[in-house]
Enzyme design. Sequence first.
Site, PDB file in Angstrom:
ATOM      1  N   LYS A  82       0.242   7.315 -68.678  1.00  0.00           N
ATOM      2  CA  LYS A  82       1.186   6.812 -67.672  1.00  0.00           C
ATOM      3  C   LYS A  82       2.286   7.848 -67.397  1.00  0.00           C
ATOM      4  CE  LYS A  82       1.956   3.103 -70.158  1.00  0.00           C
ATOM      5  NZ  LYS A  82       0.996   3.380 -71.245  1.00  0.00           N
ATOM      6  N   THR A  83       2.863   8.395 -68.477  1.00  0.00           N
ATOM      7  CA  THR A  83       3.917   9.403 -68.299  1.00  0.00           C
ATOM      8  C   THR A  83       3.340  10.642 -67.620  1.00  0.00           C
ATOM      9  OG1 THR A  83       4.923   8.601 -70.333  1.00  0.00           O
ATOM     10  CG2 THR A  83       5.662  10.745 -69.543  1.00  0.00           C
ATOM     11  N   ASP A 127      10.235   4.402 -67.685  1.00  0.00           N
ATOM     12  CA  ASP A 127       9.263   4.077 -68.720  1.00  0.00           C
ATOM     13  C   ASP A 127       9.654   2.732 -69.340  1.00  0.00           C
ATOM     14  OD1 ASP A 127       7.095   4.480 -70.311  1.00  0.00           O
ATOM     15  OD2 ASP A 127       7.979   6.066 -71.534  1.00  0.00           O
ATOM     16  N   THR A 176       3.547  -1.209 -70.819  1.00  0.00           N
ATOM     17  CA  THR A 176       2.397  -1.629 -71.626  1.00  0.00           C
ATOM     18  C   THR A 176       2.238  -3.148 -71.525  1.00  0.00           C
ATOM     19  OG1 THR A 176       3.932  -1.721 -73.488  1.00  0.00           O
ATOM     20  CG2 THR A 176       2.519   0.207 -73.366  1.00  0.00           C
ATOM     21  N   ARG A 235      -4.095  10.353 -76.276  1.00  0.00           N
ATOM     22  CA  ARG A 235      -3.072  10.755 -77.253  1.00  0.00           C
ATOM     23  C   ARG A 235      -3.670  10.805 -78.654  1.00  0.00           C
ATOM     24  NH1 ARG A 235       1.590   7.209 -76.821  1.00  0.00           N
ATOM     25  NH2 ARG A 235       2.600   8.807 -75.569  1.00  0.00           N
TER      26      ARG A 235
HETATM   27  N1  ATP Z   1      -6.294  11.947 -68.498  1.00  0.00           N
HETATM   28  C1  ATP Z   1      -5.740  12.732 -69.419  1.00  0.00           C
HETATM   29  N2  ATP Z   1      -6.176  13.996 -69.580  1.00  0.00           N
HETATM   30  C2  ATP Z   1      -5.665  14.809 -70.530  1.00  0.00           C
HETATM   31  N3  ATP Z   1      -4.694  14.431 -71.378  1.00  0.00           N
HETATM   32  C3  ATP Z   1      -4.215  13.209 -71.248  1.00  0.00           C
HETATM   33  C4  ATP Z   1      -4.700  12.295 -70.268  1.00  0.00           C
HETATM   34  N4  ATP Z   1      -4.013  11.132 -70.389  1.00  0.00           N
HETATM   35  C5  ATP Z   1      -3.147  11.309 -71.394  1.00  0.00           C
HETATM   36  N5  ATP Z   1      -3.269  12.556 -71.911  1.00  0.00           N
HETATM   37  C6  ATP Z   1      -2.524  13.122 -73.028  1.00  0.00           C
HETATM   38  O1  ATP Z   1      -2.202  12.085 -73.951  1.00  0.00           O
HETATM   39  C7  ATP Z   1      -0.846  12.192 -74.355  1.00  0.00           C
HETATM   40  C8  ATP Z   1      -0.143  10.884 -74.060  1.00  0.00           C
HETATM   41  O2  ATP Z   1      -0.088  10.662 -72.660  1.00  0.00           O
HETATM   42  P1  ATP Z   1       1.136   9.908 -71.975  1.00  0.00           P
HETATM   43  O3  ATP Z   1       2.433  10.242 -72.656  1.00  0.00           O
HETATM   44  O4  ATP Z   1       1.055  10.212 -70.516  1.00  0.00           O
HETATM   45  O5  ATP Z   1       0.755   8.398 -72.257  1.00  0.00           O
HETATM   46  P2  ATP Z   1       1.545   7.076 -71.882  1.00  0.00           P
HETATM   47  O6  ATP Z   1       0.540   6.156 -71.273  1.00  0.00           O
HETATM   48  O7  ATP Z   1       2.763   7.399 -71.065  1.00  0.00           O
HETATM   49  O8  ATP Z   1       1.986   6.531 -73.311  1.00  0.00           O
HETATM   50  P3  ATP Z   1       3.232   5.550 -73.685  1.00  0.00           P
HETATM   51  O9  ATP Z   1       2.907   4.194 -73.132  1.00  0.00           O
HETATM   52  O10 ATP Z   1       3.229   5.571 -75.190  1.00  0.00           O
HETATM   53  O11 ATP Z   1       4.460   6.186 -73.082  1.00  0.00           O
HETATM   54  C9  ATP Z   1      -0.252  13.392 -73.634  1.00  0.00           C
HETATM   55  O12 ATP Z   1      -0.263  14.509 -74.487  1.00  0.00           O
HETATM   56  C10 ATP Z   1      -1.214  13.675 -72.514  1.00  0.00           C
HETATM   57  O13 ATP Z   1      -1.361  15.029 -72.295  1.00  0.00           O
END
Ligand code: ATP
Length: 367
Positions: A82-83, A127, A176, A235
């Site tokens: 998401k981030t 977020d 989430t 992640r």
């Molecule tokens: N589609 C993707 N391709 C490559 N790496 C990814 C992908 N999605 C997520 N990642 C990697 O996974 C890690 C976590 O991603 P991210 O922080 O965007 O998740 P999030 O959904 O925002 O998590 P949270 O809900 O905990 O904030 C990052 O290092 C990111 O590079």
Amino acid sequence: MSELGDDRYADGSLDATARIVDAGADSDDERVVEAALRPKRLSEFPGQTRVRDQLGLVLEAARRRGSVPDHILLSGPPGLGKTTLALIVAAELERPIRITSGPAIQHAGDLAAVLSSLDEGEVLFLDEIHRMSRAAEEMLYLAMEDFRVDVIVGKGPGATAIPLELSPFTVVGATTRSGLLPAPLRDRFGFTGHLDYYDASDLTTILRRSAGLLGVHADEAGITEIAGRSRGTPRIANRLLRRVRDWAQVHGMGSVDLEAAHQALRLFDVDDAGLDRLDRAVLDALCRRFGGGPVGLSTLAIAVGEESDTVETVAEPYLVREGFMVRTPRGRAASRKAWTHLGLSPPRDLPTQDVLPLSDGPGRLGG
Ligand SMILES: Nc1ncnc2c1ncn2[C@@H]1O[C@H](COP(=O)(O)OP(=O)(O)OP(=O)(O)O)[C@@H](O)[C@H]1O
């Protein structure tokens, strides 16, 4: 997670990207490495094809119209991107991004300060948007719809609302727990993308790319093994890759191969199904302590020594999706697969087929 004031500018510059990547390769700091491994553009983002294509269309159309795109809501379990997508939105629009989070905005005034300082077209990433205070949420509805906030000056009967015009901007909200967002807030988002767990083939693509960025040699068997045990979550995949790399560097030949993957994953308590300690503790409590359930979420959380929220957002979605756990109107229950996975005999009266997924997201059922 970033707090208020942790502003980053996604100008898409190659130099900036290269610098971050170098830092990540040598660092053990989780946040630095995560930043280094994030794809920077939609075209580099593997998986989530539907959300990616829909988002690509929304952004391209806005760019052609020369207008600010609709507000975007991204929902789904932690670590699915998401981030990363929020940063990509800003990079694709070639606009700066301001990053903050629900818990950092407890007063409407905190939000007013952020909103009034946004430049035209700026992306505001919120977020954990479900954790904003009610007062801030109400201010956000108006701001998202009319690009205006009412700043209240004074107290009691003499208080006056002074309208403040804002420059048009795009909110990217991440959550989430989309079920916890009040309908009026949800309705202000013109596009909602739900991120789901990744399949093994997308995870292998992600892992190959990450191994390249980290400068680690990884063979197909090693990558495939890690992908299959990453709970469908990039992640976790990236984190396991780094632990397998550690094992390979200390005990192996330095290369991420099948032997290194097996040994490291055993050391870090990741089992054949990719379940980690929390997942197994939840299943273990369900089966051994509560006879398979159903049991309420808070009781289950206490039994495993975790917050209800952690059990509900981190462990449960994957366990339900993989068929280890079912959600019933009376609480959570272990499936036949869970009993078998733990090496236990299921009770004789357990239905052979686990039916039930009654809710459309976390937070709907009591417990
Ligand atoms: N589609 C993707 N391709 C490559 N790496 C990814 C992908 N999605 C997520 N990642 C990697 O996974 C890690 C976590 O991603 P991210 O922080 O965007 O998740 P999030 O959904 O925002 O998590 P949270 O809900 O905990 O904030 C990052 O290092 C990111 O590079």
